[in-house]
Design an enzyme around this catalytic site. Sequence first.
Site, PDB file in Angstrom:
ATOM      1  N   GLU A 293      -7.568   4.831  -6.465  1.00 23.47           N
ATOM      2  CA  GLU A 293      -6.336   4.649  -5.705  1.00 23.47           C
ATOM      3  C   GLU A 293      -5.286   3.971  -6.581  1.00 23.47           C
ATOM      4  O   GLU A 293      -5.295   2.743  -6.734  1.00 23.47           O
ATOM      5  CB  GLU A 293      -6.596   3.770  -4.478  1.00 23.47           C
ATOM      6  CG  GLU A 293      -7.572   4.369  -3.487  1.00 23.47           C
ATOM      7  CD  GLU A 293      -7.445   3.697  -2.129  1.00 23.47           C
ATOM      8  OE1 GLU A 293      -7.145   4.399  -1.171  1.00 23.47           O
ATOM      9  OE2 GLU A 293      -7.616   2.477  -2.051  1.00 23.47           O
TER      10      GLU A 293
ATOM     11  N   SER B 190      -1.195   7.752  -0.461  1.00 19.75           N
ATOM     12  CA  SER B 190      -0.209   8.594   0.231  1.00 19.75           C
ATOM     13  C   SER B 190      -0.672  10.051   0.371  1.00 19.75           C
ATOM     14  O   SER B 190       0.122  10.985   0.255  1.00 19.75           O
ATOM     15  CB  SER B 190       1.153   8.514  -0.477  1.00 19.75           C
ATOM     16  OG  SER B 190       1.645   7.193  -0.429  1.00 19.75           O
TER      17      SER B 190
ATOM     18  N   HIS C 119     -10.827  -2.749  -2.273  1.00 21.63           N
ATOM     19  CA  HIS C 119      -9.540  -2.091  -2.046  1.00 21.63           C
ATOM     20  C   HIS C 119      -8.439  -2.879  -2.748  1.00 21.63           C
ATOM     21  O   HIS C 119      -8.470  -4.103  -2.809  1.00 21.63           O
ATOM     22  CB  HIS C 119      -9.252  -1.994  -0.549  1.00 21.63           C
ATOM     23  CG  HIS C 119      -8.109  -1.082  -0.240  1.00 21.63           C
ATOM     24  ND1 HIS C 119      -6.799  -1.481  -0.375  1.00 21.63           N
ATOM     25  CD2 HIS C 119      -8.079   0.220   0.181  1.00 21.63           C
ATOM     26  CE1 HIS C 119      -6.006  -0.467  -0.048  1.00 21.63           C
ATOM     27  NE2 HIS C 119      -6.754   0.575   0.288  1.00 21.63           N
TER      28      HIS C 119
ATOM     29  N   LYS D  55      -7.042   0.198   8.139  1.00 24.11           N
ATOM     30  CA  LYS D  55      -6.476  -1.095   7.721  1.00 24.11           C
ATOM     31  C   LYS D  55      -6.307  -2.015   8.942  1.00 24.11           C
ATOM     32  O   LYS D  55      -7.109  -1.963   9.868  1.00 24.11           O
ATOM     33  CB  LYS D  55      -5.176  -0.875   6.943  1.00 24.11           C
ATOM     34  CG  LYS D  55      -5.399   0.069   5.750  1.00 24.11           C
ATOM     35  CD  LYS D  55      -4.234   0.137   4.802  1.00 24.11           C
ATOM     36  CE  LYS D  55      -4.537   1.106   3.671  1.00 24.11           C
ATOM     37  NZ  LYS D  55      -3.472   1.150   2.667  1.00 24.11           N
TER      38      LYS D  55
ATOM     39  N   GLY E 228       0.791   3.727   0.311  1.00 26.76           N
ATOM     40  CA  GLY E 228       1.789   3.374   1.322  1.00 26.76           C
ATOM     41  C   GLY E 228       3.216   3.474   0.859  1.00 26.76           C
ATOM     42  O   GLY E 228       4.135   3.077   1.561  1.00 26.76           O
TER      43      GLY E 228
ATOM     44  N   ASN F 269      -9.040   5.003   6.272  1.00 27.44           N
ATOM     45  CA  ASN F 269      -8.957   3.543   6.287  1.00 27.44           C
ATOM     46  C   ASN F 269      -7.821   3.122   7.218  1.00 27.44           C
ATOM     47  O   ASN F 269      -6.654   3.257   6.878  1.00 27.44           O
ATOM     48  CB  ASN F 269      -8.712   3.035   4.855  1.00 27.44           C
ATOM     49  CG  ASN F 269      -8.585   1.523   4.782  1.00 27.44           C
ATOM     50  OD1 ASN F 269      -8.834   0.815   5.754  1.00 27.44           O
ATOM     51  ND2 ASN F 269      -8.182   1.029   3.624  1.00 27.44           N
TER      52      ASN F 269
ATOM     53  N   GLU G 185      -5.576  -3.742  -1.966  1.00 32.60           N
ATOM     54  CA  GLU G 185      -4.896  -4.778  -1.185  1.00 32.60           C
ATOM     55  C   GLU G 185      -5.685  -6.079  -1.229  1.00 32.60           C
ATOM     56  O   GLU G 185      -5.107  -7.170  -1.233  1.00 32.60           O
ATOM     57  CB  GLU G 185      -4.710  -4.281   0.254  1.00 32.60           C
ATOM     58  CG  GLU G 185      -3.655  -3.191   0.343  1.00 32.60           C
ATOM     59  CD  GLU G 185      -3.780  -2.284   1.551  1.00 32.60           C
ATOM     60  OE1 GLU G 185      -3.004  -1.320   1.620  1.00 32.60           O
ATOM     61  OE2 GLU G 185      -4.656  -2.519   2.408  1.00 32.60           O
TER      62      GLU G 185
END
Length: 254
Positions: free
Chosen positions: A166, A212, A96, A12, A172, A10, A98
């Site tokens: 996730e 990560s 996702h 992003k 991240g 991904n 985010e």
Amino acid sequence: MVRKFFVGGNWKCNGTTEEVKKIVSTLNESEVPSEDVVEVVVSPPFVFLTLVKSLLRSDVQVAAQNCWVRKGGAFTGEVSAEMLVNLGIPWVIIGHSERRSLLKESNDFVGDKVAYALSQGLKVIACVGETLEQRESGSTMEVVAAQTKAIAERVKDWTNVVIAYEPVWAIGTGKVATPAQAQEVHNELRKWLHANVSPDVAATTRIIYGGSVSGANCKELAGQPDVDGFLVGGASLKPEFVDIIKSATVKKSA
């Protein structure tokens, strides 16, 4: 039941035309396990989808990072599932963390998106995961089950669904769920599918880990029985993504 290892990258909201070409070039020149060992999908930003698709080797597929919840129309800034199909993009990432946290996409909205994308012929990487606060309060499975339930209520055929677990606290941040933590949630998710969807769906659906993932930790994570691959963020922009793809051989030799 042998589930084919799956590695998604991904990208992003990253990249210029030159940077994207460089990433593709690295992938094209790398030696990776064959398609019968691992399925590889990369997800560039919308503006680079067709460029990446045109340049990328044929054994690596392309995914969009999102799509609209229903047919196109007066929805400024959105991209419909039909448009992705028209461009020959086979995969889409939906839900996702985010988007859930920053854009307030609810479980039901994500479930509707998954169902609509599937109805148009797309394959879906459906994301679930808990925040640090939720993990520390002991509600990880409650959260992940609720997110999965909203998808399961709307999906009849799971053939084209990959679940990406996730943990939000690991995305991240450099923090990674330990192999034992990842295995525990993946195993519980599989049990949930067995009890609430079907034993066959539980046995065949791939549950991949994201958060990560790096060249350094991928082999140990890949060795867990219920970890069927990865959804990779930052590392998918770097040469070490190739090492992560190669970790599929851990499963093959197991």
